[in-house]
Design an enzyme around this catalytic site. Structure first.
Site, PDB file in Angstrom:
ATOM      1  N   ARG A 235       0.869  -1.174   0.000  1.00 25.50           N
ATOM      2  CA  ARG A 235       0.000   0.000   0.000  1.00 25.50           C
ATOM      3  C   ARG A 235       0.907   1.224   0.000  1.00 25.50           C
ATOM      4  NH1 ARG A 235      -3.540  -2.784  -1.368  1.00 25.50           N
ATOM      5  NH2 ARG A 235      -5.532  -3.174  -0.373  1.00 25.50           N
ATOM      6  N   GLU A 264      -3.753   7.588  -4.870  1.00 22.90           N
ATOM      7  CA  GLU A 264      -4.029   6.954  -6.170  1.00 22.90           C
ATOM      8  C   GLU A 264      -5.423   7.377  -6.640  1.00 22.90           C
ATOM      9  OE1 GLU A 264      -3.764   2.774  -5.440  1.00 22.90           O
ATOM     10  OE2 GLU A 264      -1.721   2.910  -4.712  1.00 22.90           O
ATOM     11  N   HIS A 282      -1.192   0.269  -9.535  1.00 25.05           N
ATOM     12  CA  HIS A 282      -1.878  -0.592  -8.534  1.00 25.05           C
ATOM     13  C   HIS A 282      -2.630  -1.731  -9.237  1.00 25.05           C
ATOM     14  CE1 HIS A 282      -3.979  -0.874  -4.361  1.00 25.05           C
ATOM     15  NE2 HIS A 282      -3.849  -2.064  -4.931  1.00 25.05           N
TER      16      HIS A 282
HETATM   17  C1  8YV Z   1      -7.175  -4.678  -5.553  1.00 19.75           C
HETATM   18  C2  8YV Z   1      -5.636  -4.988  -3.550  1.00 19.75           C
HETATM   19  O1  8YV Z   1      -6.225  -4.169  -6.418  1.00 19.75           O
HETATM   20  O2  8YV Z   1      -6.238  -7.105  -2.928  1.00 19.75           O
HETATM   21  C3  8YV Z   1      -5.875  -6.009  -2.555  1.00 19.75           C
HETATM   22  O3  8YV Z   1      -5.649  -5.721  -1.385  1.00 19.75           O
HETATM   23  O4  8YV Z   1      -4.626  -4.380  -3.659  1.00 19.75           O
HETATM   24  C4  8YV Z   1      -6.815  -4.501  -4.154  1.00 19.75           C
HETATM   25  O5  8YV Z   1      -6.695  -3.128  -3.953  1.00 19.75           O
HETATM   26  C5  8YV Z   1      -8.463  -3.934  -5.699  1.00 19.75           C
HETATM   27  O6  8YV Z   1      -9.317  -4.233  -4.654  1.00 19.75           O
HETATM   28  C6  8YV Z   1      -9.139  -4.229  -6.988  1.00 19.75           C
HETATM   29  O7  8YV Z   1     -10.213  -3.382  -7.112  1.00 19.75           O
END
Ligand code: 8YV
Length: 316
Positions: A235, A264, A282
């Protein structure tokens, strides 16, 4: 006999069409992203809403949860639940589900891909060939990947999958986590600055949230040093972005490959001016195969909940 009304589900953002179609057939969907006035939309539909089907990056804020008096479930399309106010859910007995495991392989593949792209300068090489610059002379040399020391910050499902992938690259591996994993032969660091000092490449795959906010700080970046590389597939919040930009601009670390950022998708424009970064939108889990599996898991959790069965992947 009266037909049972379809459960009402609030969606802060869309899912791919292959999920929207079956969800629409099973539930009354409230599409928040299409509402011109979100507050009014929520107020109008709140009493009937029993579930929120959200995405990792959209989460479910305390404010949203408080506005939904009959909420029973928050189902997240994504493994990270840092965008969901879990304390507010817990306080009201609202269940939460996520999509673990199905995305481990993709995120790990991307971590490896970004490491190679960064050190072997693959995006810059592609631009070099496309621009015709090759005809004027050879490409500048890159950095050898194999044989380096890699420190993996975060050693859960994805972190250990990254280690398995990289074990084929003749690299020396170690990991940072609060407690050592009894089943891993890899070297464990209890201190992130100490691991950053030891490694050439620091791969970050820690969960987001308050406990890890800014954990990759100026001290860690200084320990990584001018020959050290950062890869972040976790993150944006795990990195002190101001400190990172300064370290990159001042060449106090060698470079960074980043799939995640603060703010983002409108990231700090200073990143785009750097030649020692590889930037990625991302998209760690962004393959059709994995997104289909994530959507199917969200739908299985919703179905289980509304059928009174145990949830498939509850967040503890
Ligand atoms: C996905 C992610 O990219 O699984 C995760 O924790 O990083 C997610 O943010 C996102 O939810 C797809 O919409």
């Amino acid at each position: 006999m009266t037909a049972t009304a379809a459960p009402q589900v609030l969606m802060p953002g869309a899912y791919p069409e292959w999920d929207m179609a079956p969800m629409q057939a099973q539930y009354t969907l409230h599409r928040l992203w299409e509402a011109p006035d979100r507050q009014a939309f929520i107020a109008e539909h709140a009493p009937g809403i029993r579930a929120v089907a959200t995405r990792g990056e959209l989460g479910a804020s305390g404010e949203l949860i408080a506005a939904l008096p009959n909420l029973e479930l928050v189902a997240c399309y994504g493994v990270g639940t840092d965008g969901i106010d879990l304390a507010a859910c817990r306080a009201r007995g609202i269940r939460v589900t996520n999509t673990p495991d199905v995305l481990n392989g993709d995120v790990a593949d991307l971590a490896v891909g970004l490491t190679l792209a960064l050190q072997r300068r693959i995006p810059a090489s592609d631009a070099f060939v496309r621009s015709g610059a090759w005809a004027q002379g050879p490409m500048a040399l890159a950095t050898r990947v194999f044989g380096q020391r890699v420190g993996i910050a975060g050693f859960g499902r994805i972190g250990s999958t990254i280690a398995r992938r990289l074990s084929g690259f003749d690299m020396e591996l170690a990991y940072f986590s609060r407690t050592p994993k009894a089943d891993s032969p890899l070297r464990h660091f209890a201190s992130l600055p100490a691991m950053a000092d030891w490694c050439d490449v620091l791969i970050v795959i820690l969960p987001g949230g308050e406990a890890t906010r800014g954990i990759v700080d100026a001290e860690v970046l200084t320990a990584l040093g001018p020959r050290g590389w950062l890869v972040n597939v976790s993150r944006g919040t795990t990195v002190d972005e101001g400190a990172l930009l300064q370290a990159l601009e001042g060449r106090r670390i060698a470079g960074a490959a980043l799939d995640v950022f603060l703010n983002e998708p409108r990231i700090d424009p200073r990143f785009a001016a750097l030649d020692n970064v590889v930037l990625h939108p991302h998209h760690g889990s962004g393959t059709e195969e994995t997104r289909r599996a994530m959507g199917a898991l969200v739908r299985r959790n919703l179905e289980a909940h509304f059928a009174g069965r145990p949830l498939v992947t509850p967040v503890p």
